[in-house]
Write an enzyme that holds these catalytic residues in place. Structure first.
Site, mmCIF file in Angstrom:
data_model
loop_
_atom_site.group_PDB
_atom_site.id
_atom_site.type_symbol
_atom_site.label_atom_id
_atom_site.label_comp_id
_atom_site.label_asym_id
_atom_site.label_seq_id
_atom_site.Cartn_x
_atom_site.Cartn_y
_atom_site.Cartn_z
ATOM 1 N N ARG A 137 0.818 -1.210 0.000
ATOM 2 C CA ARG A 137 0.000 0.000 0.000
ATOM 3 C C ARG A 137 0.850 1.258 0.000
ATOM 4 N NH1 ARG A 137 -4.770 -0.682 1.426
ATOM 5 N NH2 ARG A 137 -4.446 -1.618 3.466
ATOM 6 N N TYR A 138 1.919 1.234 0.793
ATOM 7 C CA TYR A 138 2.799 2.399 0.907
ATOM 8 C C TYR A 138 4.038 2.154 0.053
ATOM 9 C CZ TYR A 138 0.136 3.170 5.284
ATOM 10 O OH TYR A 138 -0.833 3.368 6.221
ATOM 11 N N ARG A 141 7.250 0.201 1.948
ATOM 12 C CA ARG A 141 7.137 -0.920 2.866
ATOM 13 C C ARG A 141 5.985 -1.838 2.496
ATOM 14 N NH1 ARG A 141 5.242 3.849 4.610
ATOM 15 N NH2 ARG A 141 3.693 4.051 6.263
ATOM 16 N N CYS A 150 -3.613 -18.044 14.417
ATOM 17 C CA CYS A 150 -3.215 -17.272 15.594
ATOM 18 C C CYS A 150 -3.342 -18.174 16.815
ATOM 19 C CB CYS A 150 -4.124 -16.062 15.780
ATOM 20 S SG CYS A 150 -4.075 -14.930 14.375
ATOM 21 N N CYS A 154 -9.281 -12.941 17.928
ATOM 22 C CA CYS A 154 -9.916 -11.723 18.416
ATOM 23 C C CYS A 154 -11.201 -11.530 17.621
ATOM 24 C CB CYS A 154 -8.992 -10.533 18.188
ATOM 25 S SG CYS A 154 -7.300 -10.851 18.713
ATOM 26 N N CYS A 157 -11.309 -9.137 14.613
ATOM 27 C CA CYS A 157 -10.123 -9.183 13.726
ATOM 28 C C CYS A 157 -10.437 -8.616 12.347
ATOM 29 C CB CYS A 157 -9.618 -10.608 13.581
ATOM 30 S SG CYS A 157 -8.225 -10.712 12.426
ATOM 31 N N ARG A 159 -8.812 -9.043 9.762
ATOM 32 C CA ARG A 159 -8.474 -10.009 8.710
ATOM 33 C C ARG A 159 -9.248 -11.314 8.879
ATOM 34 N NH1 ARG A 159 -2.728 -8.673 9.186
ATOM 35 N NH2 ARG A 159 -3.092 -6.623 8.260
ATOM 36 N N ASP A 318 -11.791 -1.206 12.746
ATOM 37 C CA ASP A 318 -12.121 -1.257 11.315
ATOM 38 C C ASP A 318 -13.573 -1.683 11.120
ATOM 39 O OD1 ASP A 318 -9.602 -0.490 10.428
ATOM 40 O OD2 ASP A 318 -8.825 -2.537 10.512
ATOM 41 N N ASP A 355 -7.627 3.392 9.908
ATOM 42 C CA ASP A 355 -7.128 2.769 8.680
ATOM 43 C C ASP A 355 -8.248 2.997 7.661
ATOM 44 O OD1 ASP A 355 -5.391 1.446 7.024
ATOM 45 O OD2 ASP A 355 -5.037 -0.206 8.422
ATOM 46 N N LYS A 362 -3.199 4.366 7.013
ATOM 47 C CA LYS A 362 -3.493 4.835 8.368
ATOM 48 C C LYS A 362 -3.460 6.361 8.393
ATOM 49 C CE LYS A 362 -1.376 0.690 10.287
ATOM 50 N NZ LYS A 362 -1.078 0.039 8.987
HETATM 51 C C1 LIG Z 1 -0.052 -0.796 8.886
HETATM 52 C C2 LIG Z 1 0.511 -1.153 7.600
HETATM 53 C C3 LIG Z 1 1.867 -0.948 7.331
HETATM 54 C C4 LIG Z 1 2.812 -0.328 8.342
HETATM 55 O O1 LIG Z 1 2.470 0.999 8.573
HETATM 56 P P1 LIG Z 1 3.324 1.897 9.601
HETATM 57 O O2 LIG Z 1 2.525 3.144 9.757
HETATM 58 O O3 LIG Z 1 4.663 2.092 8.971
HETATM 59 O O4 LIG Z 1 3.438 1.097 10.863
HETATM 60 C C5 LIG Z 1 2.332 -1.286 6.093
HETATM 61 N N1 LIG Z 1 1.524 -1.807 5.149
HETATM 62 C C6 LIG Z 1 0.213 -2.001 5.374
HETATM 63 C C7 LIG Z 1 -0.628 -2.547 4.285
HETATM 64 C C8 LIG Z 1 -0.337 -1.689 6.604
HETATM 65 O O5 LIG Z 1 -1.638 -1.910 6.828
HETATM 66 S S1 SF4 Z 2 -6.250 -9.354 15.510
HETATM 67 FE FE1 SF4 Z 2 -6.581 -11.061 14.054
HETATM 68 S S2 SF4 Z 2 -4.539 -11.527 13.267
HETATM 69 FE FE2 SF4 Z 2 -4.264 -10.340 15.162
HETATM 70 S S3 SF4 Z 2 -4.067 -11.905 16.781
HETATM 71 FE FE3 SF4 Z 2 -6.204 -11.271 16.709
HETATM 72 S S4 SF4 Z 2 -7.152 -12.809 15.350
HETATM 73 FE FE4 SF4 Z 2 -4.954 -12.915 15.002
#
Ligand SMILES: *Cc1c(COP(=O)(O)O)cnc(C)c1O
Ligand code: SF4
Length: 411
Positions: A137-138, A141, A150, A154, A157, A159, A318, A355, A362
């Site tokens: 996305r960025y 990174r 996991c 949670c 979550c 994801r 989220d 996010d 973010k």
């Molecule tokens: C959160 C996230 C990061 C890391 O973001 P930082 O602000 O540098 O901690 C990188 N890629 C994705 C897709 C993210 O969701």
């Molecule tokens: S937030 Fe989602 S990915 Fe993170 S520990 Fe909890 S269940 Fe696992």
């Protein structure tokens, strides 16, 4: 309502003693598993093997399950699996339906209610994946998803579309393709391993990934996102720490939401990581009736500092499908930030972020401190609401002649 000073004093004293109690380090103890040998209890693989994953086993341990929870547990395997390590289960208060630990890991019927604005992939990760399991996305990174498992799940979550594989997403990362993309994309200097939880891998498998990433010349910085120090502190073995420290600079972002998660076991596990030279950050999710109270949040953040962890982010929850019952408001998040900045150690103050839904990354959300930026001054307020001025022209250049600084204190 008018309160006499003595009533207010007593209320303040009660609040202070509640906060002190939340900040005290305790061990949840062996609870339901008092017969288990110490060597098993402290063995992370034993903890994983004995997780609570179905209705029969949770009802046996907790006859106080509510009808909403019972229905939630029965439905969990079609949405996001339930799994709770015995260690973490002992932190739940069976007498308190609103226990902040309980709400994070025991499913509820409300998870099946999807608000119109909720989504299965709220941050648009899948649409930002050049290869499966890599979110780019960025510019500099990437997020490298290594597993869909996991130690515990949670309920909110972000994801959950893939984590635990309850909806049949069938996440099978292909490390060669992910690493190949990183290797041929020189703009990437920072790789964040996440999932699922990377620390569920054996030391050998994790080391394989770290060493392959370290072999890429343009990778400057590695980090791991994990909730294992909270769910399964037994996993943080001296051998794991000794392996991780060979891959510096390596940071770890833990995920803790409430001061009661920070037990003596967790403090010790985090101490081992810090002793291995690994800078530790924390990410919290703002959750209704869990940590959406300024006093509880401040206690949590201060207790993280006592564990040598620097609070990094507080996330607005989220828009994941079925999370309305756990979502606190952005408004309350801003209020909490206002109660933190200036009122406690700067290191204890994380950044509150949303996010962006759909995939904008973010975005910091802050209380407003700048009141106006006029012709000749910036007017701003401090943490107590006192107003100050800084002389500066509207175009940002210093003033030739200092502006008259007013001493008025509004508010
Ligand atoms: C959160 C996230 C990061 C890391 O973001 P930082 O602000 O540098 O901690 C990188 N890629 C994705 C897709 C993210 O969701
Ligand atoms: S937030 Fe989602 S990915 Fe993170 S520990 Fe909890 S269940 Fe696992």
């Amino acid at each position: 309502m008018h309160m006499t000073p003595s009533v207010r004093d007593r209320a303040d004293a009660a609040e202070a003693s509640k906060i002190d109690s939340l900040k005290a380090f305790r061990s949840p103890g062996r609870g339901f598993w008092s017969d288990v040998p110490e060597s098993d209890w402290t063995d992370w693989r034993w903890q994983l093997k004995h997780r609570i994953t179905n209705l029969a086993s949770i009802e046996r341990l907790m006859p106080t399950l509510t009808p909403e929870e019972r229905a939630g547990v029965q439905l969990a395997n079609t949405k996001l699996a339930m799994a709770i390590t015995p260690y973490f289960f002992n932190l739940i208060d069976p007498a308190d339906e609103h226990c902040p630990i309980r709400q994070q890991v025991i499913p509820r019927l409300e998870e099946t209610h999807t608000a119109p604005w909720e989504m299965s992939d709220p941050c648009g990760e899948d649409s930002h994946s050049p290869v499966p399991g890599l979110v780019h996305r960025y510019p500099d990174r990437v997020l490298f998803l290594v597993t869909d498992r996991c130690a515990a799940y949670c309920r909110y979550c972000t994801r959950s579309r893939l984590v635990s594989n309850a909806t049949g997403y069938d996440f099978h990362p292909e490390f060669d393709r992910q690493i190949d993309y990183i290797a041929r994309t020189p703009s990437i200097r920072d790789v964040l391993l996440s999932g699922g939880d990377p620390l569920l891998f054996s030391d050998e498998k994790l080391e394989y990934l770290l060493s392959r990433l370290r072999a890429i010349p343009h990778i400057e910085f590695l980090r791991i996102g994990t909730r294992i120090p909270l769910f399964l502190p037994q996993r943080i073995t001296p051998a794991l720490c000794a392996m991780l420290k060979q891959y510096h600079p390596l940071f770890l972002s833990i995920h803790s939401n409430h001061p009661r998660e920070l037990t003596t076991e967790v403090r010790d596990a985090l101490g081992r990581l810090a002793d291995a030279g690994i800078p530790l950050g924390n990410q919290s999710v703002l959750l209704k009736n869990v940590n959406d109270d300024a006093g509880v949040m401040k206690a949590h953040l201060q207790k993280l500092l006592m564990c040598r962890v620097r609070p990094y982010y507080i996330y607005q929850c989220d828009l994941i499908a079925g999370s309305s019952h756990l979502r606190a408001s952005v408004r309350q998040g801003i209020h909490i930030m206002q109660q933190l900045r200036g009122h406690t150690t700067g290191y204890a103050v994380p950044q509150f972020v949303i996010d962006a839904p759909g995939g904008g990354g973010k975005v910091p959300i802050n209380p407003e401190y700048v009141l106006s930026h006029n012709q000749d001054r910036v007017v701003f307020r401090n943490f107590e609401g006192k107003v100050f001025e800084y002389p500066e022209a509207a175009d940002g250049t210093p003033l030739a002649r200092p502006a008259q600084i007013s001493e008025t204190e509004l508010v």
